[in-house]
Design an enzyme around this catalytic site. Structure first.
Site, short mmCIF file in Angstrom:
data_model
loop_
_atom_site.label_atom_id
_atom_site.label_comp_id
_atom_site.label_asym_id
_atom_site.label_seq_id
_atom_site.Cartn_x
_atom_site.Cartn_y
_atom_site.Cartn_z
N GLU A 219 0.90 -1.20 -0.14
CA GLU A 219 -0.08 -0.06 0.19
C GLU A 219 0.83 1.18 -0.01
O GLU A 219 1.93 1.38 0.64
CB GLU A 219 -0.72 0.09 1.30
CG GLU A 219 -1.75 1.28 0.95
CD GLU A 219 -2.50 1.78 2.47
OE1 GLU A 219 -2.39 0.86 3.49
OE2 GLU A 219 -3.24 2.80 2.60
N ASP B 169 9.63 6.05 14.68
CA ASP B 169 9.44 7.30 14.42
C ASP B 169 9.67 8.14 15.56
O ASP B 169 9.41 7.92 16.84
CB ASP B 169 7.85 7.40 14.27
CG ASP B 169 7.55 8.72 13.95
OD1 ASP B 169 8.45 9.99 13.68
OD2 ASP B 169 6.26 9.20 13.74
N ASP C 157 10.07 12.01 17.26
CA ASP C 157 9.71 13.30 16.67
C ASP C 157 10.23 14.30 18.10
O ASP C 157 9.95 13.94 19.02
CB ASP C 157 8.21 13.30 16.64
CG ASP C 157 7.76 14.65 15.99
OD1 ASP C 157 6.90 14.43 15.13
OD2 ASP C 157 8.21 15.66 16.47
#
Ligand SMILES: [Zn+2]
Length: 423
Positions: free
Chosen positions: A47, A112, A114
């Site tokens: 995807e 991830d 951040d």
């Protein structure tokens, strides 16, 4: 000197077609996500999702081959590209399969990190802003997580990518990582999580006896940067306000002595030394173990992962070489051999690399272009185009990553065949 080109978000619609037509490294990108054709339809069942102009978000995009991917991206010119899972069926046909049968099967293990999650321990910037002072936190995070994934888990194919604005992503691409279940991904993420609790939690790191070897290794990394980052860069012992935050992390029975000692000392670095001495004195006269110094260091510097991104197989993550629409910077791979020198503000913007294409060719480039010219054009011309821009070294790095993965996969196939022969 590279031409200076300030990025303006308003120019993005003009720049994207140029970027996707002449600069985006489709060939390496397709090779990466095909993984040497491991499983039938591995690329085809992947995807992709696009964010288009005005935040229009299109999920479940999928492509039969590199050419289709290229044509579609060049047609849609997405502001942002995300990569999702490899599904049981082609994502663009998910509506046509019997309900319940369309399932996410595999995906890279991703992380991830951040900078916004560090707002309580940085004073130089807040929210989306970053500077070279707080960027040290990302350097520390990469060093700690990369070491753990390689040494404690045995993963080898780690792609670290700058997110384009205020953080970094890690794509663990080993076959074993791509096949991990949700439970196993959660376990890895939990193992790597040390800083716990939200805004209301004052003390976010608690160590207990004996300290796990993983924490010892992580502390060794933090120690290398703590003075530079926390004591000098953030000056955490400099003002009363910032010292109060440190003092709040100290056990009750030490606090009174510490406050008195800190008031008597004006130099911030010496104040930190005082804290260490006071903890040691307490330790000498106590049966309890004190990890106060270590806990404070970890609370200020230890990586803060967004665990939800790592846990889900179907969670989407911004693709490498996607553009950050706000900063214009490209999501480029980070070279760990030069991690200390990596500066997010040096990462090329889409405006810069598009402008670099307009530069007149040097004689050397002209010669190279004649050598490379071939009858069917296309691919060859693209190769030359990115090489003429600041994107070149990042594409090269990505290329090396994909190649290394292919080499090790071929080695593994040979080994398996040999084993079968022996059998
Ligand atoms: Zn900063």
């Amino acid at each position: 000197m590279a031409p200076v080109a300030e990025y303006e978000a308003a120019c993005l619609p003009e720049l994207l077609p140029l970027y996707y037509r002449r600069l985006f490294p489709f060939s390496q990108y397709h090779r990466w996500l095909s993984y040497g054709g491991v499983t039938k339809n591995y690329f085809q069942n992947r995807e992709f999702s696009f964010t288009l102009k005005d935040d229009i978000y299109v999920r479940y995009q999928s492509f039969s081959n590199q050419n289709e991917l290229e044509k579609e991206i060049q047609k849609m010119n997405p502001y942002k590209i995300d990569i999702g899972a490899v599904y049981s069926h082609r994502p663009n046909q998910h509506n046509t399969v019997k309900s319940g049968t369309f399932q996410a099967l595999e995906k890279e293990l991703v992380f991830d990190i951040d900078m916004t999650d560090y707002d309580d321990v940085r004073r130089c910037c807040s929210s989306a802003d970053i500077c070279t002072k707080c960027w040290i936190l990302m350097t520390i995070a990469i060093r700690i997580i990369d070491r753990a994934l390689r040494e404690d888990f045995g993963f080898r194919h780690l792609l670290w990518v700058y997110s384009g604005r205020r953080g970094v992503h890690c794509w663990v691409c080993d076959e074993a990582a791509r096949k991990l279940s949700v439970a196993a991904r959660s376990a890895v993420a939990e193992y790597l999580t040390l800083v716990k609790g939200g805004e209301e939690t004052v003390k976010k790191v608690q160590l207990s006896d004996p300290v796990h070897p993983f924490i010892k290794e992580s502390l060794a990394v933090v120690r290398r940067y703590f003075t530079d980052y926390a004591l000098v860069g953030q000056d955490i012992m400099g003002s009363k306000e910032s010292m109060d935050k440190v003092v709040a992390l100290v056990p009750d029975e030490i606090r009174k002595d510490l406050v008195a000692a800190l008031q008597a000392e004006k130099n911030p670095t010496k104040r930190w030394e005082k804290l260490k001495v006071i903890v040691q004195q307490k330790q000498a006269s106590s049966k309890k173990s004190y990890y106060t110094e270590e806990e404070i260091m970890l609370q200020y510097c230890y990586p803060r992962l967004d665990v939800n991104v790592s846990k889900g197989v179907n969670h989407l993550l911004k693709s490498p070489f996607s553009v950050h629409p706000k900063t214009g910077r490209i999501s480029v791979p980070i070279d760990l051999r030069e991690l200390g020198q990596f500066n997010p503000f040096d990462v090329p913007t889409i405006s810069l690399i598009c402008k670099e294409l307009d530069r007149p060719r040097t004689a050397e480039e002209e010669e190279a272009s004649v050598r490379e010219r071939d009858p069917d054009g296309g691919e060859q011309r693209k190769v030359r185009d990115y090489k003429r821009t600041s994107l070149a070294k990042y594409v090269k790095l990505f290329d090396q990553f994909v190649e290394e993965m292919e080499r090790s996969r071929k080695g593994e196939l040979l080994r398996r065949t040999d084993l079968q022969k022996d059998f």
